[in-house]
Structure formats: structure tokens, C-alpha cells
Motif scaffolding. Structure first.
Motif, mmCIF file in Angstrom:
data_model
loop_
_atom_site.group_PDB
_atom_site.id
_atom_site.type_symbol
_atom_site.label_atom_id
_atom_site.label_comp_id
_atom_site.label_asym_id
_atom_site.label_seq_id
_atom_site.Cartn_x
_atom_site.Cartn_y
_atom_site.Cartn_z
ATOM 1 N N UNK A 35 23.798 -15.999 7.780
ATOM 2 C CA UNK A 35 23.357 -16.374 8.919
ATOM 3 C C UNK A 35 23.721 -15.682 10.127
ATOM 4 N N UNK A 36 22.835 -14.861 10.712
ATOM 5 C CA UNK A 36 23.077 -14.276 12.067
ATOM 6 C C UNK A 36 22.580 -15.084 13.245
ATOM 7 N N UNK A 37 23.736 -15.170 14.091
ATOM 8 C CA UNK A 37 23.365 -15.950 15.394
ATOM 9 C C UNK A 37 23.272 -15.014 16.301
ATOM 10 N N UNK A 38 22.062 -15.125 17.125
ATOM 11 C CA UNK A 38 21.816 -14.114 18.256
ATOM 12 C C UNK A 38 21.212 -15.196 19.559
ATOM 13 N N UNK A 39 21.715 -14.560 20.713
ATOM 14 C CA UNK A 39 21.428 -15.524 21.974
ATOM 15 C C UNK A 39 20.022 -15.288 22.276
ATOM 16 N N UNK A 40 19.125 -16.276 22.280
ATOM 17 C CA UNK A 40 17.677 -16.512 22.203
ATOM 18 C C UNK A 40 17.092 -15.649 23.408
ATOM 19 N N UNK A 41 17.582 -15.860 24.626
ATOM 20 C CA UNK A 41 17.142 -14.924 25.784
ATOM 21 C C UNK A 41 17.626 -13.742 26.093
ATOM 22 N N UNK A 42 18.851 -13.251 25.464
ATOM 23 C CA UNK A 42 19.083 -11.659 25.795
ATOM 24 C C UNK A 42 19.156 -10.887 24.499
ATOM 25 N N UNK A 43 19.128 -11.502 23.374
ATOM 26 C CA UNK A 43 18.932 -10.541 22.227
ATOM 27 C C UNK A 43 20.257 -10.377 21.743
ATOM 28 N N UNK A 44 21.205 -10.534 22.378
ATOM 29 C CA UNK A 44 22.704 -10.190 21.960
ATOM 30 C C UNK A 44 23.167 -11.061 20.444
ATOM 31 N N UNK A 45 23.409 -10.113 19.587
ATOM 32 C CA UNK A 45 24.062 -10.663 18.463
ATOM 33 C C UNK A 45 25.366 -11.128 18.591
ATOM 34 N N UNK A 46 25.577 -12.413 18.179
ATOM 35 C CA UNK A 46 26.714 -13.070 18.507
ATOM 36 C C UNK A 46 27.746 -13.108 17.443
ATOM 37 N N UNK A 47 27.128 -13.578 16.266
ATOM 38 C CA UNK A 47 28.061 -13.582 14.896
ATOM 39 C C UNK A 47 27.376 -13.599 13.730
ATOM 40 N N UNK A 48 28.129 -13.622 12.750
ATOM 41 C CA UNK A 48 27.649 -13.695 11.271
ATOM 42 C C UNK A 48 28.243 -14.779 10.625
ATOM 43 N N UNK A 49 27.565 -15.711 10.060
ATOM 44 C CA UNK A 49 28.280 -16.715 9.263
ATOM 45 C C UNK A 49 27.522 -17.055 7.858
ATOM 46 N N UNK A 50 27.874 -18.069 7.409
ATOM 47 C CA UNK A 50 27.297 -18.522 6.086
ATOM 48 C C UNK A 50 26.748 -19.748 6.322
ATOM 49 N N UNK A 51 25.561 -20.175 5.653
ATOM 50 C CA UNK A 51 25.057 -21.557 5.510
ATOM 51 C C UNK A 51 24.740 -21.678 4.169
ATOM 52 N N UNK A 52 24.995 -23.114 3.909
ATOM 53 C CA UNK A 52 24.478 -23.639 2.512
ATOM 54 C C UNK A 52 23.360 -24.579 2.665
ATOM 55 N N UNK A 53 22.855 -25.337 1.742
ATOM 56 C CA UNK A 53 21.787 -25.999 2.014
ATOM 57 C C UNK A 53 22.002 -27.426 2.834
ATOM 58 N N UNK A 54 23.314 -27.786 2.864
ATOM 59 C CA UNK A 54 23.504 -29.125 3.832
ATOM 60 C C UNK A 54 23.538 -28.516 5.282
ATOM 61 N N UNK A 55 24.211 -27.276 5.342
ATOM 62 C CA UNK A 55 24.223 -26.659 6.725
ATOM 63 C C UNK A 55 22.965 -26.101 7.406
ATOM 64 N N UNK A 56 22.192 -25.870 6.560
ATOM 65 C CA UNK A 56 20.731 -25.441 6.799
ATOM 66 C C UNK A 56 19.982 -26.637 7.224
ATOM 67 N N UNK A 57 19.963 -27.831 6.521
ATOM 68 C CA UNK A 57 19.162 -29.119 6.590
ATOM 69 C C UNK A 57 19.824 -29.608 8.106
#
Length: 144
Positions: A35-57
Motif C-alpha cells: 500500500x503506497x501512501x500519497x499526500x492527496x493535495x500535493x502528490x508527495x509519495x509518503x511511504x509504502x506499507x502493507x495491508x491485510x484484509x482486516x486493515x483494508x476493511x
């Protein structure tokens, strides 16, 4: 034919129920997706992490981003220690569904080092250069 293959021929505005998509996500052997996190208004790529089903839900249900911590083997609600949360603005999947893009509103630093983002190590020729300063000392950020 899988749902992501079908989506390739969809026109802009066509849609399918999210529940069907979630059932067909190609989780890796550990039950995770990057899962890539990107700042919504600037497009800055913040981090990469992982999601499982529970995290996504949980992320979809609450609007506050939740990941799976591989080191702790537990759900990790971004900001639970630091107070620097990520609020979900938009969630996207890539073309084959094996990567999540989270457009977020990040409060303060996203990186555990106290930097705005995790990508502060720049390869410059034959050198690796730290090109971003800490916004806050990690000891202050985490109260340690």
C-alpha cells in the motif's frame, strides 16, 4: 476471466460492486498487499506499507488508515503512537489489483525517523545522500 481483467475494457464511469473486487484481490502468500501512501493535495509519495484484509476493511470503514505491521504481526493504525495520523481521501487499486494507492491527508511526519516521508535516501552517482531533514526528533515524536 478475473474482474481486474474485465475492468481493462470498461469505459470511464462504468462500475462494479466493491464487494466483488475485495473478494478477488490477489493477496500474497502472507495475505498482504503493498500500500503506497500519497499526500492527496500535493502528490508527495509518503511511504509504502502493507495491508491485510482486516486493515483494508478498517480503513474503508473508518476513513483512518490502518496497515498490517509485519514486525509486530498486528494491525497498525497510522499515528497510534505518534499522533500523526493519515486520513483517507481516496483509495485506488492498480490495474491488476495487486497494489493499493491511498491518497491521504497526513498530519506531520509520515516517517518514523521524524521526516515528512520515508524516501529521504537519494542515490546521487556513487553516493547515497540524505536529502531531507527531520521535522521532529523521533524521541519527541514517540515520547521515548
Amino acid at each position: 476471466m478475473g474482474i481486474f481483467r474485465q475492468l481493462e475494457s470498461f469505459a470511464s464511469g462504468d462500475s462494479v460492486p466493491l464487494s466483488g473486487i475485495l473478494e478477488e484481490l490477489p493477496w500474497n502468500a502472507d495475505g498482504l498487499l503493498p500500500a503506497i501512501a500519497q499526500q492527496f493535495d500535493t502528490g508527495e509519495v509518503l511511504m509504502l506499507a502493507w495491508m491485510n484484509r482486516d486493515a483494508l476493511a478498517e480503513t474503508l470503514d473508518t476513513g483512518r488508515v490502518c496497515y498490517w505491521s509485519r514486525s509486530r504481526q498486528a494491525l497498525w493504525r497510522k499515528g497510534e503512537s505518534s499522533g500523526k495520523v493519515q486520513m483517507l481521501k481516496e483509495l485506488r487499486f492498480d490495474c491488476d489489483g495487486d497494489t493499493v494507492l491511498l491518497k491521504v491527508d497526513q498530519t506531520g511526519p509520515a516517517c518514523h525517523t521524524g521526516r515528512r516521508d520515508c524516501f529521504y535516501n537519494l542515490v546521487h552517482g556513487d553516493r547515497l545522500v540524505v536529502d531531507k531533514d527531520q521535522l521532529i526528533d523521533p524521541a519527541e515524536l514517540y515520547g521515548k
